[in-house]
Write a protein that holds these residues in place. Structure first.
Motif, short mmCIF file in Angstrom:
data_model
loop_
_atom_site.label_atom_id
_atom_site.label_comp_id
_atom_site.label_asym_id
_atom_site.label_seq_id
_atom_site.Cartn_x
_atom_site.Cartn_y
_atom_site.Cartn_z
N ILE A 36 42.79 22.16 128.55
CA ILE A 36 43.13 22.65 127.21
C ILE A 36 42.43 24.00 127.01
O ILE A 36 41.21 24.09 127.16
N ILE A 37 43.19 25.05 126.69
CA ILE A 37 42.58 26.35 126.38
C ILE A 37 42.53 26.47 124.86
O ILE A 37 43.56 26.55 124.19
N ASN A 38 41.31 26.44 124.32
CA ASN A 38 41.10 26.39 122.87
C ASN A 38 40.73 27.78 122.31
O ASN A 38 40.41 28.69 123.08
N LYS A 39 40.77 27.90 121.01
CA LYS A 39 40.38 29.12 120.27
C LYS A 39 41.29 30.32 120.59
O LYS A 39 40.82 31.44 120.72
N ILE A 81 47.37 23.61 128.25
CA ILE A 81 47.91 23.59 126.89
C ILE A 81 47.06 24.54 126.05
O ILE A 81 45.84 24.38 125.96
N LYS A 82 47.71 25.55 125.46
CA LYS A 82 46.97 26.56 124.67
C LYS A 82 47.01 26.15 123.20
O LYS A 82 48.09 26.01 122.62
N LEU A 114 42.76 25.73 113.58
CA LEU A 114 43.96 25.87 112.74
C LEU A 114 44.96 24.74 112.95
O LEU A 114 45.92 24.61 112.20
N GLY A 115 44.77 23.95 114.02
CA GLY A 115 45.69 22.84 114.31
C GLY A 115 46.90 23.26 115.12
O GLY A 115 47.84 22.47 115.31
N THR A 116 46.92 24.50 115.65
CA THR A 116 48.06 25.02 116.43
C THR A 116 48.23 24.24 117.73
O THR A 116 47.28 24.11 118.51
N ASN A 117 49.43 23.71 117.97
CA ASN A 117 49.79 23.04 119.24
C ASN A 117 49.03 21.74 119.52
O ASN A 117 49.14 21.20 120.62
N VAL A 118 48.27 21.21 118.55
CA VAL A 118 47.47 20.00 118.81
C VAL A 118 48.36 18.79 119.06
O VAL A 118 48.00 17.90 119.83
#
Length: 675
Positions: free
Chosen positions: A198-201, A228-229, A234-238
């Motif tokens: 998981i690529i976060n931020k 998964i980016k 912000l909850g994007t793509n979670v």
């Protein structure tokens, strides 16, 4: 009007409030006074076809039916990452998305329940939460374990992975792969778990997810299209993360038809209910009233309560194979619930699970009560806290200056500080913590000594027990393999720092155009106190550090005594490398000079190796002005008075006893990073 719907006393308050308003006895409703209560839709089985979360956690007395979740609909996974890469924030979003917790602005590190975690902003204890998620018409049970990221809490990570079939490897889109990312990946890889990168931020201004994707591909050989980016904040793509968990992580290999086999992977102590054991079921079913046996102690217990954590305790009718939950079985003694133990049904014995490799302490420190009358309270507090943190080792110890206490083994300096802070916050105890030391070894030379110690190679955790050079063939010091990941512009400074710490370079690899990974073999005592702080200062905070045990190596070690007027002080004995004896001895002498109160006679503070003095400081004596009454006259009269005073001081020094106050010991023994 606010609805009050909880069990027990809450209902009585609701009835009183309703009666006061003139309404009928029952629950208050949001609709207004005396309005009928609508029927609960969750009683209807059809309700769950369209709703992702099947149960309300508001009412603890309502027992969930976990039989609705067959093994193929269960996923057990952990979140692993380097410090501050967004594990707990991602866990918050997953809890919100599945309806486990209400979506509010106050949801920050919900699973970090300890006060020390809130204050420091780090996770120190792995926490479990069960999520319910509807995907393609099927209801899934997802058991999530949020883990710590700091190297000192690596044992928590390895234990958590034993209850999982897959992991989410979170990497910061701005920072990229760090030292603990690499260490945690290989823990999961060795345990043969599915890894979802998981690529976060990605919402950060300087985020570069494409660069991080290439790093993951190069370091871990995971194709870039599997990453998964997301932005957990912000909850994007979670939502994609939950779908990937169901698609890419295999269900647990367990069967309800087999005999009960439950692994205790964590436990806490409750003053009223006894030991609460977190269990992962590898076979069978357990319910309230069952008689279970501990494979470790062979004691039989009756199960009082079973349930899941979501993230608060939620009662269930039963726990089934493949599920993760908690179990209370009347274990009142903290020694009864061993982490790594296997529980099975009475008269249905099974082969115990492998359990966990016991944690290897890297740092030892003495712990003593400030007042000896508090000894029993502190003993009870340490026992309860070590149940929750099983990586701490405890040995009884005593000191002439500080009284009875313990020698505790920790996985690192942060671990030691957090343990001390938890003792103060959770158990209201005050302790004296001595300077940290590492475990040395000595190989004995004579047969008589080998017979006395019952082994040829002895481990020394207390410096005062360090054997004389004449009794041993060689001394051994612990070494660790350190991994440093840093921007390449700081490489020169970091190499100089490592050489000053007696480190030997083993490897150097460029991860991408501007990041480099260095591997060094360090003596543990050189990095245990302030290496990490120095590394962060040199690299402007960009370098990351991780280490793993690499055994022992031969070293030229010496025992350094601290003498006060020629008398050794047992509590201040330290083991040092011969090269570092002078600077360390000088530092301790300077600290003592600042803390020991002046006397009527001179005090000589010396650091000695055998009979050789390597450093000295002097505390000057208080001196009466014996010449005050002489308003002139012959010089011989003055000399006579000064000579008589000097003789008196000399005699006083012979009979005078220096009592080092306890607060002076505390100041000298405590780690002081500024010196």
């Amino acid at each position: 009007m606010l609805a009050l719907v909880g069990p027990g006393p809450r209902c009585r308050w609701a009835w009183l409030a309703q009666a006061a308003l003139g309404g009928s006895r029952g629950r208050l409703s949001l609709a207004g006074r005396g309005s009928p209560v609508s029927p609960r839709p969750e009683k209807d089985p059809a309700f769950w076809v369209t709703h992702s979360r099947p149960y309300s956690t508001a009412d603890r007395t309502e027992r969930l039916d976990m039989s609705k979740f067959p093994v193929e609909n269960i996923r057990n996974f952990s979140i692993i990452a380097h410090v501050d890469h967004g594990k707990s924030t991602l866990a918050d979003r997953l809890l919100e998305l599945t309806g486990t917790i209400a979506k509010t602005d106050h949801n920050k590190q919900v699973l970090d329940k300890l006060q020390v975690e809130r204050e420091r902003g780090i996770t120190v204890k792995a926490q479990t939460a069960s999520l319910f998620y509807n995907y393609e018409g099927k209801l899934y049970l997802l058991n999530l374990i949020d883990t710590p990221g700091h190297v000192d809490f690596n044992y928590e990570v390895s234990r958590s992975l034993s209850a999982c079939q897959g992991v989410l490897l979170v990497v910061d889109a701005n920072e990229g792969i760090q030292a603990q990312t690499v260490a945690n990946f290989f823990l999961a890889f060795e345990a043969q778990l599915s890894v979802i990168p998981i690529i976060n931020k990605i919402d950060l201004k300087n985020a570069d997810p494409e660069r991080v994707e290439k790093q993951i591909e190069k370091m871990f050989d995971i194709p870039g299209d599997e990453c998964i980016k997301i932005s957990a904040k912000l909850g994007t793509n979670v939502e994609r993360v939950l779908q990937a968990v169901i698609e890419r992580i295999a269900p647990p290999k367990a069967s309800r038809k087999n005999a009960l086999k439950a692994l205790v992977f964590d436990s806490t102590f409750d003053q009223y209910r006894g030991v609460i054991a977190n269990v992962a079921l590898f076979g069978g079913v357990v319910s309230k009233g069952d008689k279970i046996v501990s494979a470790h102690t062979q004691k039989t217990y009756e199960v009082n309560e079973v349930g899941i954590l979501s993230p608060d305790e939620q009662l269930t009718q039963k726990l089934y194979a493949g599920q993760v939950g908690y179990l209370i079985a009347g274990m009142k003694d903290v020694t009864e619930a061993q982490i790594g133990d296997t529980l099975y049904l009475h008269k249905q014995p099974v082969e115990p699970l492998p359990g966990f490799k016991s944690a290897k302490p890297m740092v030892f420190a003495g712990m003593y009560p400030v007042d000896q009358s508090e000894y029993n309270n502190l003993k009870s507090a340490i026992e309860k806290l070590t149940l929750n943190d099983s990586s701490v080792t405890v040995h009884r110890d005593s000191s002439l200056a500080l009284g009875a206490g313990w020698r505790l083994g920790f996985l690192g300096l942060l671990h030691m500080e957090v343990f001390n802070q938890r003792l103060e916050q959770e158990y209201n105890t005050s302790v004296i913590l001595t300077t940290p030391t590492v475990p040395y070894k000595a190989i004995l030379s004579s047969a008589k000594l080998i017979k006395e110690y019952r082994e040829k190679e002895i481990t020394i955790i207390n410096p005062s027990q360090f054997p004389d050079k004449l009794k041993v063939t060689e001394y051994l010091e612990p070494v660790v393999l350190g991994t440093i990941i840093t921007p390449d512009k700081y490489t020169g400074k970091i190499m100089t720092l490592c050489l000053n710490r007696r480190a030997v370079q083993k490897n150097m690899v460029f991860i991408d155009q501007n990041r480099v990974m260095l591997k060094y073999l360090f003596p543990l005592n050189e990095i245990v106190v302030d290496f990490y702080d120095s590394l962060k200062s040199l690299s402007s905070g960009y370098a990351s550090f991780d280490y793993e045990d690499a055994g022992y190596q031969t070293a030229d070690l010496v025992k350094m005594d601290i003498l006060l007027n020629g008398n050794p002080v047992e509590e201040l004995v330290t083991i040092v490398h011969r090269e570092k004896a002078h600077p360390i001895g000088k530092t301790i002498c300077e600290r003592l000079k600042d803390t020991i109160p002046r006397q009527l006679f001179e005090i000589a503070i010396q650091a000695a190796i055998g009979s050789k003095i390597v450093a000295r400081e002097t505390v000057k004596a208080y001196r009466k002005n014996v010449l005050a009454k002489c308003y002139g006259g012959d010089i011989t009269r003055k000399m006579k008075l000064l000579k008589r005073q000097a003789e008196g001081k000399k005699r006083m020094r012979k009979v005078g006893n220096i009592e080092v106050p306890k607060d002076a010991f505390i100041r000298v023994l405590k780690r002081q990073p500024d010196k």
